[in-house]
Design a protein around this motif. Structure first.
Motif, PDB file in Angstrom:
ATOM      1  N   TYR A   1       0.862  -1.185   0.000  1.00 51.61           N
ATOM      2  CA  TYR A   1       0.000   0.000   0.000  1.00 51.61           C
ATOM      3  C   TYR A   1       0.892   1.226   0.000  1.00 51.61           C
ATOM      4  O   TYR A   1       2.087   1.134   0.313  1.00 51.61           O
ATOM      5  N   HIS A   2       0.302   2.356  -0.392  1.00 46.06           N
ATOM      6  CA  HIS A   2       0.995   3.635  -0.232  1.00 46.06           C
ATOM      7  C   HIS A   2       2.169   3.715  -1.225  1.00 46.06           C
ATOM      8  O   HIS A   2       2.315   2.891  -2.125  1.00 46.06           O
ATOM      9  N   ASP A   3       3.022   4.721  -1.076  1.00 48.19           N
ATOM     10  CA  ASP A   3       4.176   4.888  -1.959  1.00 48.19           C
ATOM     11  C   ASP A   3       5.171   3.748  -1.828  1.00 48.19           C
ATOM     12  O   ASP A   3       5.838   3.390  -2.806  1.00 48.19           O
ATOM     13  N   MET A   4       5.306   3.177  -0.629  1.00 47.28           N
ATOM     14  CA  MET A   4       6.236   2.065  -0.450  1.00 47.28           C
ATOM     15  C   MET A   4       5.770   0.847  -1.237  1.00 47.28           C
ATOM     16  O   MET A   4       6.585   0.130  -1.827  1.00 47.28           O
TER      17      MET A   4
ATOM     18  N   ASN B   1      11.538  11.684  18.313  1.00 49.55           N
ATOM     19  CA  ASN B   1      12.575  11.341  19.289  1.00 49.55           C
ATOM     20  C   ASN B   1      13.939  11.942  18.969  1.00 49.55           C
ATOM     21  O   ASN B   1      14.920  11.660  19.655  1.00 49.55           O
ATOM     22  N   GLY B   2      14.001  12.734  17.919  1.00 52.03           N
ATOM     23  CA  GLY B   2      15.235  13.446  17.614  1.00 52.03           C
ATOM     24  C   GLY B   2      16.353  12.593  17.061  1.00 52.03           C
ATOM     25  O   GLY B   2      17.529  12.942  17.189  1.00 52.03           O
ATOM     26  N   GLU B   3      15.993  11.483  16.397  1.00 48.34           N
ATOM     27  CA  GLU B   3      17.024  10.621  15.820  1.00 48.34           C
ATOM     28  C   GLU B   3      17.715  11.331  14.651  1.00 48.34           C
ATOM     29  O   GLU B   3      17.127  12.158  13.967  1.00 48.34           O
ATOM     30  N   LYS B   4      18.968  10.966  14.425  1.00 53.63           N
ATOM     31  CA  LYS B   4      19.744  11.555  13.333  1.00 53.63           C
ATOM     32  C   LYS B   4      19.749  10.664  12.083  1.00 53.63           C
ATOM     33  O   LYS B   4      20.075  11.126  10.994  1.00 53.63           O
ATOM     34  N   HIS B   5      19.408   9.401  12.260  1.00 50.45           N
ATOM     35  CA  HIS B   5      19.388   8.465  11.130  1.00 50.45           C
ATOM     36  C   HIS B   5      18.208   7.511  11.269  1.00 50.45           C
ATOM     37  O   HIS B   5      17.738   7.220  12.373  1.00 50.45           O
ATOM     38  N   THR B   6      17.744   7.041  10.144  1.00 47.93           N
ATOM     39  CA  THR B   6      16.820   5.915  10.083  1.00 47.93           C
ATOM     40  C   THR B   6      17.181   5.159   8.806  1.00 47.93           C
ATOM     41  O   THR B   6      18.308   5.244   8.346  1.00 47.93           O
ATOM     42  N   GLY B   7      16.259   4.399   8.239  1.00 50.18           N
ATOM     43  CA  GLY B   7      16.620   3.678   7.025  1.00 50.18           C
ATOM     44  C   GLY B   7      15.555   2.691   6.623  1.00 50.18           C
ATOM     45  O   GLY B   7      14.406   2.769   7.078  1.00 50.18           O
ATOM     46  N   VAL B   8      15.928   1.784   5.738  1.00 45.86           N
ATOM     47  CA  VAL B   8      15.025   0.725   5.293  1.00 45.86           C
ATOM     48  C   VAL B   8      15.721  -0.622   5.494  1.00 45.86           C
ATOM     49  O   VAL B   8      16.935  -0.739   5.327  1.00 45.86           O
ATOM     50  N   THR B   9      14.920  -1.614   5.861  1.00 43.84           N
ATOM     51  CA  THR B   9      15.439  -2.947   6.174  1.00 43.84           C
ATOM     52  C   THR B   9      14.642  -4.005   5.430  1.00 43.84           C
ATOM     53  O   THR B   9      13.407  -4.001   5.468  1.00 43.84           O
TER      54      THR B   9
ATOM     55  N   LEU C   1      18.247  -9.234   6.105  1.00 42.44           N
ATOM     56  CA  LEU C   1      19.028  -9.585   4.920  1.00 42.44           C
ATOM     57  C   LEU C   1      19.775  -8.393   4.333  1.00 42.44           C
ATOM     58  O   LEU C   1      20.817  -8.560   3.702  1.00 42.44           O
ATOM     59  N   ALA C   2      19.234  -7.197   4.486  1.00 39.90           N
ATOM     60  CA  ALA C   2      19.893  -5.999   3.932  1.00 39.90           C
ATOM     61  C   ALA C   2      19.319  -4.756   4.598  1.00 39.90           C
ATOM     62  O   ALA C   2      18.155  -4.748   5.023  1.00 39.90           O
ATOM     63  N   GLN C   3      20.156  -3.718   4.670  1.00 41.93           N
ATOM     64  CA  GLN C   3      19.732  -2.438   5.230  1.00 41.93           C
ATOM     65  C   GLN C   3      20.400  -1.298   4.474  1.00 41.93           C
ATOM     66  O   GLN C   3      21.502  -1.451   3.938  1.00 41.93           O
ATOM     67  N   ALA C   4      19.738  -0.141   4.471  1.00 40.47           N
ATOM     68  CA  ALA C   4      20.318   1.083   3.919  1.00 40.47           C
ATOM     69  C   ALA C   4      19.957   2.231   4.846  1.00 40.47           C
ATOM     70  O   ALA C   4      18.798   2.351   5.280  1.00 40.47           O
ATOM     71  N   LYS C   5      20.942   3.074   5.151  1.00 37.58           N
ATOM     72  CA  LYS C   5      20.758   4.161   6.108  1.00 37.58           C
ATOM     73  C   LYS C   5      20.340   5.442   5.392  1.00 37.58           C
ATOM     74  O   LYS C   5      20.782   5.736   4.288  1.00 37.58           O
TER      75      LYS C   5
ATOM     76  N   VAL D   1      11.169   6.286   0.610  1.00 35.28           N
ATOM     77  CA  VAL D   1      10.633   5.669  -0.605  1.00 35.28           C
ATOM     78  C   VAL D   1      11.703   5.655  -1.692  1.00 35.28           C
ATOM     79  O   VAL D   1      11.902   4.644  -2.380  1.00 35.28           O
ATOM     80  N   GLN D   2      12.413   6.768  -1.852  1.00 37.75           N
ATOM     81  CA  GLN D   2      13.472   6.844  -2.857  1.00 37.75           C
ATOM     82  C   GLN D   2      14.581   5.839  -2.581  1.00 37.75           C
ATOM     83  O   GLN D   2      15.099   5.197  -3.502  1.00 37.75           O
ATOM     84  N   MET D   3      14.952   5.699  -1.303  1.00 41.05           N
ATOM     85  CA  MET D   3      15.991   4.733  -0.951  1.00 41.05           C
ATOM     86  C   MET D   3      15.525   3.314  -1.241  1.00 41.05           C
ATOM     87  O   MET D   3      16.286   2.481  -1.764  1.00 41.05           O
ATOM     88  N   THR D   4      14.284   3.017  -0.919  1.00 40.82           N
ATOM     89  CA  THR D   4      13.729   1.692  -1.205  1.00 40.82           C
ATOM     90  C   THR D   4      13.762   1.414  -2.698  1.00 40.82           C
ATOM     91  O   THR D   4      14.199   0.335  -3.138  1.00 40.82           O
ATOM     92  N   ARG D   5      13.323   2.399  -3.470  1.00 36.28           N
ATOM     93  CA  ARG D   5      13.286   2.204  -4.932  1.00 36.28           C
ATOM     94  C   ARG D   5      14.697   2.034  -5.501  1.00 36.28           C
ATOM     95  O   ARG D   5      14.903   1.294  -6.472  1.00 36.28           O
ATOM     96  N   ALA D   6      15.681   2.707  -4.910  1.00 41.15           N
ATOM     97  CA  ALA D   6      17.051   2.630  -5.407  1.00 41.15           C
ATOM     98  C   ALA D   6      17.728   1.312  -5.064  1.00 41.15           C
ATOM     99  O   ALA D   6      18.483   0.759  -5.867  1.00 41.15           O
TER     100      ALA D   6
END
Length: 314
Positions: free
Chosen positions: A17-20, A132-140, A154-158, A175-180
């Motif tokens: 669903y959604h952009d993801m 929560n003021g995090e400086k990084h997140t990502g996709v897993t 299996l894989a991650q990108a920050k 979304v862009q990171m996921t698509r890339a």
């Protein structure tokens, strides 16, 4: 290396669903998976629709689309089994799949989760990392197991969370990171070159789904905490809000002022710019919604509220 890559396209079912979900469908096709069905949700009238439709994309490609109220009902389970998938993939799908469904895929079920697991499992992770003021997140990319978002990675990108990011800009980055990165990961999954690693439960967190009252501003908190709340749930999310008497003020945009006030937290201490005293520091309100106008600048908010210095927001 899995030899089925050389004989046929692997059969996949997407739950998205959604952009993801759209990024997932595009990536599966780029990685040469045969997507035989898409399970998704109908848009809700109560939801702000700012995202693309995975159903619309699938229908243009003549991929069958299903909108089950309960994907785990027997009719859906039997349909999924009949499709004989090699893989199942979930991206922003709001229903949990039973083991009967996940085990229907020869090589299992996999999920893309928009955080750096094991941190921020569950819902609303996009909002909580900013709040929560995090400086990084990502996709897993991880395998689906009984425990939600806890399967082997299996894989991650920050992704870096910049000071100017809000929920919408961070959503677009994810979304862009996921698509890339997802097509590459999907090829690796098919070839058997991705190595699973167990999540470290000592690093796990699950803030939980947001509730409407989470948006109420507590002016006793610091200006930075309030600013993070505002940017974490700004439009098209419901927004952080406060009350001025009987009037509700939703704040869409703010900034932190390097100044100090001895006034009670929540007190308006300036009208131009519109400044509010916090528990620590001072917050400037730049844009918001008060009354019928969805997006107003500070001057219009002051007029709508009939605000004055010393007025208390709660």
């Amino acid at each position: 290396m899995r030899l089925e890559r050389y004989f046929k396209k692997p059969v996949a079912i997407l739950f998205g669903y959604h952009d993801m979900g759209c990024a997932g469908l595009q990536s599966l096709l780029e990685a040469e998976y045969n997507v035989v069905a898409v399970f998704t949700h109908r848009n809700s009238d109560s939801e702000e629709i700012f995202f693309d439709s995975v159903a619309g994309q699938a229908e243009k490609l003549s991929i069958p689309v299903f909108f089950p109220d309960n994907v785990n009902e027997s009719q859906c389970v039997e349909l999924i089994k009949q499709l004989k998938p090699d893989y199942l993939f979930t991206l922003s799908y709001r229903q949990e799949l039973t083991e009967e469904i996940t085990q229907a895929a020869t090589f299992g079920a996999h999920n893309i989760h928009a955080s750096l697991l094991p941190a921020y499992r569950g819902r609303s992770h996009l909002n909580w990392v900013i709040i929560n003021g995090e400086k990084h997140t990502g996709v897993t990319l991880h395998r689906v197991t009984r425990q939600k978002d806890a399967g082997p990675i299996l894989a991650q990108a920050k992704v870096t969370i910049e000071k100017h990011d809000n929920a919408l800009s961070l959503h677009k980055k994810l979304v862009q990171m996921t698509r890339a990165r997802l097509p590459e990961w999907l090829r690796g999954l098919q070839q058997g070159t991705l190595i699973e690693r167990i999540q470290d439960e000592r690093l796990a967190s699950c803030p939980g789904a947001r509730q409407p009252d989470d948006g109420l501003i507590n002016w006793k908190k610091s200006a930075i905490e309030i600013h993070n709340l505002i940017r974490g749930i700004t439009y098209p999310w419901p927004g952080a809000y406060t009350m001025a008497g009987e009037k509700k003020l939703i704040i869409w945009e703010s900034c932190i002022k390097e100044s100090f006030s001895e006034s009670q937290p929540g007190t308006i201490i300036s009208l131009d710019p519109l400044l509010i005293a916090c528990g620590v520091g001072v917050l400037e309100v730049k844009r918001g919604m008060c009354g019928e106008v969805r997006d107003s600048e500070a001057g219009a908010i002051v007029r709508e509220l009939k605000a004055h210095c010393g007025m208390l927001l709660v």
